[in-house]
Design an enzyme around this catalytic site. Structure first.
Site, PDB file in Angstrom:
ATOM      1  N   VAL A  92      -1.809   7.491 -13.043  1.00 28.92           N
ATOM      2  CA  VAL A  92      -2.284   7.649 -14.424  1.00 28.92           C
ATOM      3  C   VAL A  92      -3.624   6.926 -14.515  1.00 28.92           C
ATOM      4  O   VAL A  92      -3.673   5.694 -14.486  1.00 28.92           O
ATOM      5  CB  VAL A  92      -1.280   7.061 -15.441  1.00 28.92           C
ATOM      6  CG1 VAL A  92      -1.810   7.212 -16.861  1.00 28.92           C
ATOM      7  CG2 VAL A  92       0.082   7.747 -15.313  1.00 28.92           C
ATOM      8  N   CYS A  96      -1.940   3.388 -10.027  1.00 29.92           N
ATOM      9  CA  CYS A  96      -1.439   4.191  -8.906  1.00 29.92           C
ATOM     10  C   CYS A  96      -0.023   4.680  -9.221  1.00 29.92           C
ATOM     11  O   CYS A  96       0.681   4.102 -10.054  1.00 29.92           O
ATOM     12  CB  CYS A  96      -1.396   3.350  -7.630  1.00 29.92           C
ATOM     13  SG  CYS A  96      -2.985   3.158  -6.806  1.00 29.92           S
ATOM     14  N   GLU A 132       2.530   4.308  -7.557  1.00 30.64           N
ATOM     15  CA  GLU A 132       3.520   3.269  -7.218  1.00 30.64           C
ATOM     16  C   GLU A 132       3.748   2.317  -8.387  1.00 30.64           C
ATOM     17  O   GLU A 132       4.829   1.731  -8.511  1.00 30.64           O
ATOM     18  CB  GLU A 132       3.070   2.491  -5.981  1.00 30.64           C
ATOM     19  CG  GLU A 132       3.103   3.290  -4.689  1.00 30.64           C
ATOM     20  CD  GLU A 132       1.830   4.117  -4.436  1.00 30.64           C
ATOM     21  OE1 GLU A 132       1.052   4.347  -5.389  1.00 30.64           O
ATOM     22  OE2 GLU A 132       1.631   4.514  -3.271  1.00 30.64           O
ATOM     23  N   CYS A 138      -1.697   2.897  -0.714  1.00 36.23           N
ATOM     24  CA  CYS A 138      -2.847   1.998  -0.560  1.00 36.23           C
ATOM     25  C   CYS A 138      -2.358   0.565  -0.358  1.00 36.23           C
ATOM     26  O   CYS A 138      -1.177   0.249  -0.530  1.00 36.23           O
ATOM     27  CB  CYS A 138      -3.759   2.103  -1.788  1.00 36.23           C
ATOM     28  SG  CYS A 138      -3.136   1.277  -3.264  1.00 36.23           S
TER      29      CYS A 138
HETATM   30  N1  THU Z   1      -3.522   6.507  -5.609  1.00 37.24           N
HETATM   31  C1  THU Z   1      -2.188   6.310  -5.832  1.00 37.24           C
HETATM   32  O1  THU Z   1      -1.670   6.670  -6.892  1.00 37.24           O
HETATM   33  N2  THU Z   1      -1.457   5.700  -4.876  1.00 37.24           N
HETATM   34  C2  THU Z   1      -1.929   5.342  -3.650  1.00 37.24           C
HETATM   35  O2  THU Z   1      -1.211   4.702  -2.870  1.00 37.24           O
HETATM   36  C3  THU Z   1      -3.278   5.747  -3.263  1.00 37.24           C
HETATM   37  C4  THU Z   1      -4.186   6.079  -4.397  1.00 37.24           C
HETATM   38  C5  THU Z   1      -4.312   7.132  -6.662  1.00 37.24           C
HETATM   39  C6  THU Z   1      -5.208   6.168  -7.413  1.00 37.24           C
HETATM   40  C7  THU Z   1      -6.243   7.111  -7.984  1.00 37.24           C
HETATM   41  O3  THU Z   1      -5.763   7.601  -9.219  1.00 37.24           O
HETATM   42  C8  THU Z   1      -6.303   8.256  -6.984  1.00 37.24           C
HETATM   43  O4  THU Z   1      -5.177   8.117  -6.133  1.00 37.24           O
HETATM   44  C9  THU Z   1      -7.569   8.252  -6.132  1.00 37.24           C
HETATM   45  O5  THU Z   1      -7.750   7.009  -5.518  1.00 37.24           O
END
Ligand code: THU
Length: 133
Positions: A49, A59, A61, A92
């Protein structure tokens, strides 16, 4: 913890892909979905979001651990993460730390390189044990 062989990883990926379809990612154009099993048998999920103030974006997560706590707590045992095409994605670094809090080193991650324990994805992790030592 449920042995890996007994876990339907493809079913868990399906849950993550459905969660990904709810992502709010207008700035990066990079939707992410995650899903996990909890040690009591629950399945939980989350999606990213984003925010106009980019650094405040959440993220997928973040949503997952919030849902874990909201729905009764417990320990994460199995985790998967997918990108906008539904392909496997590694969490990440920050999110590995979020997962460590609730799954510890034995949490199994579904990665492009196979099923791996979090201890291999976040070696020598700092965690709750350090604060109680
Ligand atoms: N993102 C996640 O939701 N989880 C991760 O582990 C990697 C990155 C999202 C964050 C952002 O909204 C998009 O991916 C691009 O970085």
């Amino acid at each position: 913890m449920t042995p890996t062989a007994d876990v339907d990883w493809e079913a868990l990926r399906t849950v993550a892909r459905e969660a990904m379809s709810h992502a709010y990612a207008p700035y990066s154009g990079y939707p992410v979905g995650v899903a996990a099993l909890v040690d009591d048998g629950r399945t939980i999920s989350g999606c990213n979001v984003e925010n106009a103030s980019y650094g405040l974006s959440l993220c997928a997560e973040c949503g997952l651990v919030s849902e874990l706590q909201r729905s009764g707590g417990g320990r994460l045992t199995h985790f998967t993460c997918v990108d906008g095409r539904g392909a496997l994605l590694v969490p990440c670094g920050r999110c590995r730390q979020l997962l460590y809090e609730f799954g510890g080193p034995e949490l199994l991650l579904d990665t492009p390189a196979g099923i791996l324990p979090l201890s291999e994805m976040l070696p020598q992790a700092f965690g709750p044990g350090h604060l109680s030592a």
